[in-house]
Design a protein around this motif. Structure first.
Motif, PDB file in Angstrom:
ATOM      1  N   ILE A 280      13.419  -5.072   2.226  1.00 25.62           N
ATOM      2  CA  ILE A 280      12.871  -5.954   3.256  1.00 25.62           C
ATOM      3  C   ILE A 280      12.014  -5.202   4.282  1.00 25.62           C
ATOM      4  O   ILE A 280      11.078  -5.764   4.849  1.00 25.62           O
ATOM      5  CB  ILE A 280      14.017  -6.727   3.960  1.00 25.62           C
ATOM      6  CG1 ILE A 280      13.496  -7.949   4.711  1.00 25.62           C
ATOM      7  CG2 ILE A 280      14.821  -5.832   4.890  1.00 25.62           C
ATOM      8  CD1 ILE A 280      13.195  -9.124   3.863  1.00 25.62           C
ATOM      9  N   ILE A 281      12.294  -3.926   4.514  1.00 22.81           N
ATOM     10  CA  ILE A 281      11.499  -3.211   5.525  1.00 22.81           C
ATOM     11  C   ILE A 281      10.071  -3.046   5.024  1.00 22.81           C
ATOM     12  O   ILE A 281       9.108  -3.335   5.740  1.00 22.81           O
ATOM     13  CB  ILE A 281      12.135  -1.852   5.877  1.00 22.81           C
ATOM     14  CG1 ILE A 281      13.494  -2.109   6.544  1.00 22.81           C
ATOM     15  CG2 ILE A 281      11.213  -1.040   6.801  1.00 22.81           C
ATOM     16  CD1 ILE A 281      14.236  -0.867   6.977  1.00 22.81           C
ATOM     17  N   ARG A 282       9.924  -2.634   3.749  1.00 22.78           N
ATOM     18  CA  ARG A 282       8.561  -2.475   3.215  1.00 22.78           C
ATOM     19  C   ARG A 282       7.900  -3.833   2.940  1.00 22.78           C
ATOM     20  O   ARG A 282       6.693  -3.957   3.015  1.00 22.78           O
ATOM     21  CB  ARG A 282       8.598  -1.696   1.891  1.00 22.78           C
ATOM     22  CG  ARG A 282       9.003  -0.237   2.046  1.00 22.78           C
ATOM     23  CD  ARG A 282       8.954   0.462   0.702  1.00 22.78           C
ATOM     24  NE  ARG A 282       9.286   1.868   0.788  1.00 22.78           N
ATOM     25  CZ  ARG A 282      10.495   2.373   0.543  1.00 22.78           C
ATOM     26  NH1 ARG A 282      11.486   1.584   0.205  1.00 22.78           N
ATOM     27  NH2 ARG A 282      10.696   3.676   0.636  1.00 22.78           N
ATOM     28  N   ASP A 283       8.735  -4.826   2.605  1.00 23.18           N
ATOM     29  CA  ASP A 283       8.180  -6.127   2.229  1.00 23.18           C
ATOM     30  C   ASP A 283       7.687  -6.915   3.448  1.00 23.18           C
ATOM     31  O   ASP A 283       6.671  -7.601   3.376  1.00 23.18           O
ATOM     32  CB  ASP A 283       9.261  -6.930   1.481  1.00 23.18           C
ATOM     33  CG  ASP A 283       8.707  -8.169   0.789  1.00 23.18           C
ATOM     34  OD1 ASP A 283       7.654  -8.052   0.133  1.00 23.18           O
ATOM     35  OD2 ASP A 283       9.313  -9.258   0.912  1.00 23.18           O
TER      36      ASP A 283
ATOM     37  N   PHE B 113       0.871  -1.176   0.000  1.00 19.53           N
ATOM     38  CA  PHE B 113       0.000   0.000   0.000  1.00 19.53           C
ATOM     39  C   PHE B 113       0.907   1.225   0.000  1.00 19.53           C
ATOM     40  O   PHE B 113       1.171   1.815   1.041  1.00 19.53           O
ATOM     41  CB  PHE B 113      -0.883   0.029   1.246  1.00 19.53           C
ATOM     42  CG  PHE B 113      -1.702  -1.222   1.434  1.00 19.53           C
ATOM     43  CD1 PHE B 113      -2.683  -1.574   0.509  1.00 19.53           C
ATOM     44  CD2 PHE B 113      -1.504  -2.038   2.534  1.00 19.53           C
ATOM     45  CE1 PHE B 113      -3.447  -2.724   0.687  1.00 19.53           C
ATOM     46  CE2 PHE B 113      -2.257  -3.186   2.718  1.00 19.53           C
ATOM     47  CZ  PHE B 113      -3.225  -3.527   1.789  1.00 19.53           C
ATOM     48  N   GLY B 114       1.417   1.571  -1.137  1.00 18.98           N
ATOM     49  CA  GLY B 114       2.300   2.725  -1.236  1.00 18.98           C
ATOM     50  C   GLY B 114       3.729   2.377  -0.885  1.00 18.98           C
ATOM     51  O   GLY B 114       4.053   1.214  -0.581  1.00 18.98           O
ATOM     52  N   LYS B 115       4.596   3.417  -0.962  1.00 19.75           N
ATOM     53  CA  LYS B 115       6.021   3.211  -0.684  1.00 19.75           C
ATOM     54  C   LYS B 115       6.462   3.993   0.545  1.00 19.75           C
ATOM     55  O   LYS B 115       7.530   3.812   1.070  1.00 19.75           O
ATOM     56  CB  LYS B 115       6.868   3.680  -1.865  1.00 19.75           C
ATOM     57  CG  LYS B 115       6.826   2.723  -3.029  1.00 19.75           C
ATOM     58  CD  LYS B 115       7.916   3.029  -4.023  1.00 19.75           C
ATOM     59  CE  LYS B 115       9.255   2.478  -3.543  1.00 19.75           C
ATOM     60  NZ  LYS B 115      10.325   2.716  -4.517  1.00 19.75           N
ATOM     61  N   ASP B 116       5.627   4.929   0.944  1.00 17.58           N
ATOM     62  CA  ASP B 116       5.910   5.719   2.140  1.00 17.58           C
ATOM     63  C   ASP B 116       4.597   6.357   2.598  1.00 17.58           C
ATOM     64  O   ASP B 116       3.539   6.109   1.987  1.00 17.58           O
ATOM     65  CB  ASP B 116       6.992   6.766   1.874  1.00 17.58           C
ATOM     66  CG  ASP B 116       6.616   7.733   0.768  1.00 17.58           C
ATOM     67  OD1 ASP B 116       5.459   7.701   0.305  1.00 17.58           O
ATOM     68  OD2 ASP B 116       7.473   8.538   0.364  1.00 17.58           O
ATOM     69  N   LEU B 117       4.684   7.180   3.613  1.00 16.20           N
ATOM     70  CA  LEU B 117       3.464   7.743   4.184  1.00 16.20           C
ATOM     71  C   LEU B 117       2.644   8.513   3.144  1.00 16.20           C
ATOM     72  O   LEU B 117       1.437   8.295   3.001  1.00 16.20           O
ATOM     73  CB  LEU B 117       3.840   8.660   5.357  1.00 16.20           C
ATOM     74  CG  LEU B 117       2.685   9.367   6.052  1.00 16.20           C
ATOM     75  CD1 LEU B 117       1.706   8.363   6.637  1.00 16.20           C
ATOM     76  CD2 LEU B 117       3.219  10.279   7.160  1.00 16.20           C
ATOM     77  N   ALA B 118       3.319   9.373   2.368  1.00 14.82           N
ATOM     78  CA  ALA B 118       2.577  10.223   1.425  1.00 14.82           C
ATOM     79  C   ALA B 118       1.888   9.383   0.348  1.00 14.82           C
ATOM     80  O   ALA B 118       0.696   9.575   0.060  1.00 14.82           O
ATOM     81  CB  ALA B 118       3.525  11.230   0.789  1.00 14.82           C
TER      82      ALA B 118
ATOM     83  N   LEU C 248      12.970   6.660   8.265  1.00 12.11           N
ATOM     84  CA  LEU C 248      14.081   5.727   8.092  1.00 12.11           C
ATOM     85  C   LEU C 248      14.184   5.291   6.624  1.00 12.11           C
ATOM     86  O   LEU C 248      15.267   5.275   6.036  1.00 12.11           O
ATOM     87  CB  LEU C 248      13.879   4.504   8.995  1.00 12.11           C
ATOM     88  CG  LEU C 248      14.868   3.358   8.789  1.00 12.11           C
ATOM     89  CD1 LEU C 248      16.279   3.769   9.213  1.00 12.11           C
ATOM     90  CD2 LEU C 248      14.448   2.105   9.569  1.00 12.11           C
ATOM     91  N   LEU C 249      13.063   4.961   6.019  1.00 13.60           N
ATOM     92  CA  LEU C 249      13.081   4.501   4.619  1.00 13.60           C
ATOM     93  C   LEU C 249      13.635   5.579   3.695  1.00 13.60           C
ATOM     94  O   LEU C 249      14.397   5.290   2.777  1.00 13.60           O
ATOM     95  CB  LEU C 249      11.668   4.089   4.187  1.00 13.60           C
ATOM     96  CG  LEU C 249      11.199   2.764   4.778  1.00 13.60           C
ATOM     97  CD1 LEU C 249       9.696   2.589   4.612  1.00 13.60           C
ATOM     98  CD2 LEU C 249      11.929   1.588   4.127  1.00 13.60           C
ATOM     99  N   HIS C 250      13.281   6.813   3.974  1.00 13.98           N
ATOM    100  CA  HIS C 250      13.814   7.893   3.133  1.00 13.98           C
ATOM    101  C   HIS C 250      15.335   8.009   3.299  1.00 13.98           C
ATOM    102  O   HIS C 250      16.053   8.222   2.332  1.00 13.98           O
ATOM    103  CB  HIS C 250      13.129   9.221   3.467  1.00 13.98           C
ATOM    104  CG  HIS C 250      11.733   9.297   2.892  1.00 13.98           C
ATOM    105  ND1 HIS C 250      10.839  10.280   3.205  1.00 13.98           N
ATOM    106  CD2 HIS C 250      11.079   8.486   2.013  1.00 13.98           C
ATOM    107  CE1 HIS C 250       9.703  10.081   2.545  1.00 13.98           C
ATOM    108  NE2 HIS C 250       9.819   8.990   1.825  1.00 13.98           N
ATOM    109  N   ARG C 251      15.807   7.828   4.531  1.00 19.09           N
ATOM    110  CA  ARG C 251      17.268   7.898   4.728  1.00 19.09           C
ATOM    111  C   ARG C 251      17.952   6.731   3.995  1.00 19.09           C
ATOM    112  O   ARG C 251      19.019   6.894   3.415  1.00 19.09           O
ATOM    113  CB  ARG C 251      17.615   7.875   6.226  1.00 19.09           C
ATOM    114  CG  ARG C 251      17.174   9.152   6.958  1.00 19.09           C
ATOM    115  CD  ARG C 251      17.913   9.327   8.274  1.00 19.09           C
ATOM    116  NE  ARG C 251      17.611   8.338   9.276  1.00 19.09           N
ATOM    117  CZ  ARG C 251      16.529   8.334  10.066  1.00 19.09           C
ATOM    118  NH1 ARG C 251      15.631   9.286   9.946  1.00 19.09           N
ATOM    119  NH2 ARG C 251      16.353   7.390  10.972  1.00 19.09           N
TER     120      ARG C 251
END
Ligand code: BG6
Length: 468
Positions: free
Chosen positions: A238-241, A156-161, A429-432
């Protein structure tokens, strides 16, 4: 399950998810008698122009026992009709609606009991147009009752936005009670048992807090890499998965307060509170890894920093958990395949046995393989499901979740605010990571991952115990 006409529409019917997960789960539900009424019909929808029979042939091989062409298999396949069309133009959906209505009419269910379950086995990029088409052309139109429900699955998306954008696009078309966001970990047997274990057992009630628990690990390991899906995986990591969804959902169930009741909304309210209490992740509490050979996949860019392994420490800022690290760890191409929750207790005060040498008390819930719950005392207490419940078949996660959707029970689905709170935790964290500020360390395939992860674990106060 209510009676009346039920149409299950699998969109993306010839794709991988549908063949490997959705149709086999439907078949198992059928075999258990849940879909056997003559008022149930299944529709496959996709762009490819094939016949009903061709779709059935494509599915057959993926059904348990499908190759033997048993009676069950043929009867189940006969329930499936195919409609082809695009995902963003009315014609296909009008044809789909006509097919569904035809089925409903033939069953005389114009009394308003039309129930339509749309399972989107599709990439999220097409969710908005598909939902719009369903809403305009194919949803249940009878005012007398029945329902339309939409099942969707990550990413569901790649980040908050991007997640919020997707949520509002779908949210403009359907009400929250109509949207079922699958996180298949919530369908796993021992994940479903967590609340009973915690809140119906006197043993755990007084112990489950910062006074007694030293740390909690939630671990996911796979012994294979990203074979065949490197290109897709590389965009997510892996964090998003795994971590932001599956492991975080498990964390919520481990850490949440007792809900007012077992009503889905009460449970989800408590989960959201846990997520909102997680403090921002610090870079020195993260270890990322990428297994050697990952970039050999031609669909993965040579300079990829995408983690295939991550260990992240989360802290929950509330009365129960202040000071207790929650270590979320997930990796591909590791030494074994395992998913487990390890709750490590604090040392016994005034220990006269020097117990620490033997290891701390640990309570372990193994989600897979071979579901088990065991306690490491100074010896071990072991409840292995395959010994205790011999011959009992544990249903697949997807079976449970599809059945819940038919029943209208949203307890094991992710609510929009939960999703938002989960993205809030990981987005910075994902953006970093995406900006290359945190590097993935190399590790050998079939290893335990980067050694730095063990150092982090030690820093979080985990004491290695013996056995198991
Ligand atoms: C999926 C991930 O959500 O879960 C996959 O996208 C992963 O990468 C899979 O392999 C693991 O599921 P399970 O049920 O086999 O643990």
């Amino acid at each position: 399950i209510e009676t009346g006409c039920l149409s299950i529409i699998v969109l993306g019917a010839s794709g991988d998810l549908a063949k490997k997960k959705t149709f086999p789960a439907l078949f198992n539900l059928y075999r258990q008698g849940f879909l056997q009424s003559n008022e149930v019909h299944i529709f496959g929808y996709a762009r490819t122009n094939i016949s009903d029979e061709e779709l059935r042939d494509r599915i057959r091989g993926y059904l348990p026992g499908g190759k033997e062409r048993t009676e069950d298999v043929s009867n189940f396949l006969q329930l499936i009709k195919y409609v082809s069309g695009s995902y963003d133009a009315p014609e296909g959906f009008q044809a789909l609606d006509k097919a569904i209505s035809g089925h409903e009419l033939s069953k005389n269910s114009m009394d308003g009991t039309s129930r339509r379950l749309f399972y989107l086995a599709l990439p999220p990029s097409v969710y908005p147009p598909v939902c719009k088409m369903i809403k305009n052309y194919a949803m249940n139109k009878y005012d007398l009752g029945g329902w339309t429900r939409i099942v969707v699955e990550k990413p569901f998306g790649k980040d908050l936005a991007s997640a919020e954008q997707l949520s509002s696009q779908i949210g403009e078309l359907f009400e929250e009670p109509q949207i079922y966001r699958i996180d298949h970990y919530l369908g796993k047997e021992l994940v479903q048992n967590l609340l009973v274990l915690r809140f119906a057992n006197r043993f755990f009630l007084p112990l489950w807090n910062r006074d007694n628990i030293a740390n909690v690990q939630i671990v996911f390991r796979e012994d294979f890499g990203t074979e065949g899906r490197g290109g897709y995986f590389d965009q997510y990591g892996i964090i998003r998965d795994i971590i932001q969804n599956h492991l975080l959902q498990v964390l919520c169930l481990v850490a949440m307060e007792k809900p007012v009741s077992m009503k889905p909304e009460h449970i989800r309210d408590e989960k959201v509170k846990v997520l909102q209490s997680v403090v921002p992740i610090k870079d020195d509490e993260v270890v990322l890894g990428q297994y050697e050979g990952y970039k050999d996949d031609p669909t993965v860019p040579d300079n990829s920093n995408t983690p295939t392994f991550a260990s992240v420490i989360l802290h929950i800022h509330n009365e129960r958990w202040e000071g207790v690290p929650f270590i979320l760890k997930a990796g591909k191409a590791l030494i074994s395949r395992k998913a487990e929750i390890r709750v490590q207790f604090k040392d016994v005060p005034g220990d006269i046995f020097k117990c620490q040498k033997q290891g701390r008390n640990e309570f372990v819930i193994r989600l897979q393989p071979s579901e088990a719950i065991y306690m490491k005392l100074t010896s071990e207490l072991d409840l292995s499901y395959n010994q205790r419940y011999q011959g009992v078949v544990i249903p697949e996660a997807y079976e449970r979740l599809i059945l819940d959707t038919i029943k209208g029970d949203q307890q094991h689905f992710v609510r929009r605010d939960e999703l938002k709170a989960a993205w809030e935790i990981f987005t910075p964290l994902l953006h970093r990571i995406d900006d290359g500020e945190i590097k993935s360390l190399p590790y050998k395939p079939r290893s335990r991952g980067p050694a730095e992860a063990d150092v982090l674990l030690e820093k979080a106060g985990y004491v290695q115990t013996h056995g198991y």
